[in-house]
Design an enzyme around this catalytic site. Sequence first.
Site, short mmCIF file in Angstrom:
data_model
loop_
_atom_site.label_atom_id
_atom_site.label_comp_id
_atom_site.label_asym_id
_atom_site.label_seq_id
_atom_site.Cartn_x
_atom_site.Cartn_y
_atom_site.Cartn_z
N THR A 20 -24.43 10.58 -92.53
CA THR A 20 -23.51 11.65 -92.92
C THR A 20 -23.73 12.91 -92.08
O THR A 20 -22.82 13.74 -91.99
CB THR A 20 -23.72 12.02 -94.41
OG1 THR A 20 -25.11 12.20 -94.63
CG2 THR A 20 -23.19 10.94 -95.33
N SER B 282 -38.85 9.05 -87.88
CA SER B 282 -38.70 10.25 -87.04
C SER B 282 -39.96 10.67 -86.30
O SER B 282 -40.29 11.86 -86.24
CB SER B 282 -38.17 11.43 -87.87
OG SER B 282 -36.85 11.19 -88.23
N GLU C 57 -33.10 16.45 -77.66
CA GLU C 57 -32.91 15.00 -77.84
C GLU C 57 -31.52 14.57 -77.36
O GLU C 57 -31.38 13.53 -76.71
CB GLU C 57 -33.13 14.63 -79.31
CG GLU C 57 -32.96 13.16 -79.55
CD GLU C 57 -34.10 12.51 -80.34
OE1 GLU C 57 -35.03 13.21 -80.76
OE2 GLU C 57 -34.03 11.29 -80.51
N ASP D 285 -33.07 15.00 -88.84
CA ASP D 285 -34.49 14.73 -88.63
C ASP D 285 -35.24 15.99 -88.21
O ASP D 285 -36.28 16.33 -88.77
CB ASP D 285 -34.67 13.64 -87.56
CG ASP D 285 -33.93 12.35 -87.92
OD1 ASP D 285 -33.54 12.20 -89.08
OD2 ASP D 285 -33.73 11.53 -87.02
C1 GLA Z 1 -31.05 8.89 -87.21
C2 GLA Z 1 -30.53 10.20 -86.63
C3 GLA Z 1 -30.13 11.16 -87.75
C4 GLA Z 1 -29.20 10.50 -88.75
C5 GLA Z 1 -29.74 9.14 -89.19
C6 GLA Z 1 -28.78 8.37 -90.06
O1 GLA Z 1 -32.25 9.11 -87.90
O2 GLA Z 1 -31.51 10.79 -85.81
O3 GLA Z 1 -29.56 12.32 -87.19
O4 GLA Z 1 -27.92 10.37 -88.22
O5 GLA Z 1 -30.09 8.32 -88.08
O6 GLA Z 1 -28.60 9.03 -91.28
#
Ligand code: GLA
Length: 390
Positions: free
Chosen positions: A46, A136, A170, A182
């Site tokens: 989202t 992350s 990034e 993240d």
């Molecule tokens: C990855 C991306 C985030 C987000 C998620 C899905 O973690 O880095 O920005 O879009 O996928 O919710």
Amino acid sequence: MSSPHDDVRLVALAERTVATFEKAFGASPAFFVAAPGRVNLIGEHTDYNDGFVLPAAIDRYAFMAVAPRADRRVRLVAADFGARSMFDLDHIATDGTQRWSNYQRGVAWALQEAGFPLAGLDVALSSDIPVGSGLSSSAAVEIAMAYAFQIAGDLAIDGAQRALLCQKAENDFVGMNCGIMDQFIVSLGERDHALLIDCRTLEYSPVPLPSGCDVVICDTKKRRGLVDSEYNRRREECERGAGILQVSALRDVSMDQLQAHRDTMDEITFRRCHHVVSECQRTLDAVDALRGGYVARFGQLMNASHASLRDDYEVSCAELDAMVSAAWDMPGTLGARMTGAGFGGCTVNLVDSASTDAFVRGVTQAYTRATGIIPEVYVCQASDGVRLID
Ligand code: GLA
């Protein structure tokens, strides 16, 4: 602030980075920075639709031992795999062989692009966030690096701006087109809380995690394949949907509006939009449920999120589905879903604390039986975002 549980991990990371720092640079570090990984409780795919997310920072860290330099060199050493990389702040290029260093390079590049004056650093890095598991690890490295530059240079950068700069690193330097979630939660997480983040305005509010329950992370050990290409494809499909619906982002669409336009779009685009529109609403409902003390309701919304990601958004995989099914079969499970981008990585589970030990054992056995893979399952504590460590 750290919990006692945190301290054990942080001490181990500190010892490893200090030893590596002293060996590599022949001096002692001046300060230490720790940036957490994250788990998203609900609100998946989202963020790049300007919608809502509800992640928490977790007690796993990218940890850096740092010393400022008088020149414009940045020297990096990775304690976990004994690699080194060096760059000059006046000529920052990607490193094709030491690719792990591109996150740090990208952050230096983004900070300078924004006009912040940087000086060189010596950095030893160690991390206990599993790489490629969707927790992350890269955002943690980026945010830790930005914070290291900030501390060394006494730069005034607030948590949201730090997140935006690292997202830019990034997107535009590393080349992964991620949203803001993240970097934002790694930068601004709060102990014992998740954060409801409005990814359009970047307004956020802490939501206390329920007492009497545990947040359990189950790593399928299936490393995320396909994720870059499919992630970008989902973004395009969402943009196509927003174009047909004539809004700037799917965040602006209600379920009634979407249903009214069903005939104007192909089936795939409709299902992608259906996931995003329903997931934004589920996230807001989930926050109401938590704030109202309706934990069972929160768990049901997590389950519905998984079904939507699996069926409408098609970002789950056999291993994630097996792990979620194993969790759904366990007594004491309030909710279970895949978390992060998908195609492998982790699930997040809300479990009644009295059942947590049995959950960990039962899910490990059932998942191993179903897939032949031994997972890693652990109870996580919601932690603070990036910080200096004494
Ligand atoms: C990855 C991306 C985030 C987000 C998620 C899905 O973690 O880095 O920005 O879009 O996928 O919710």
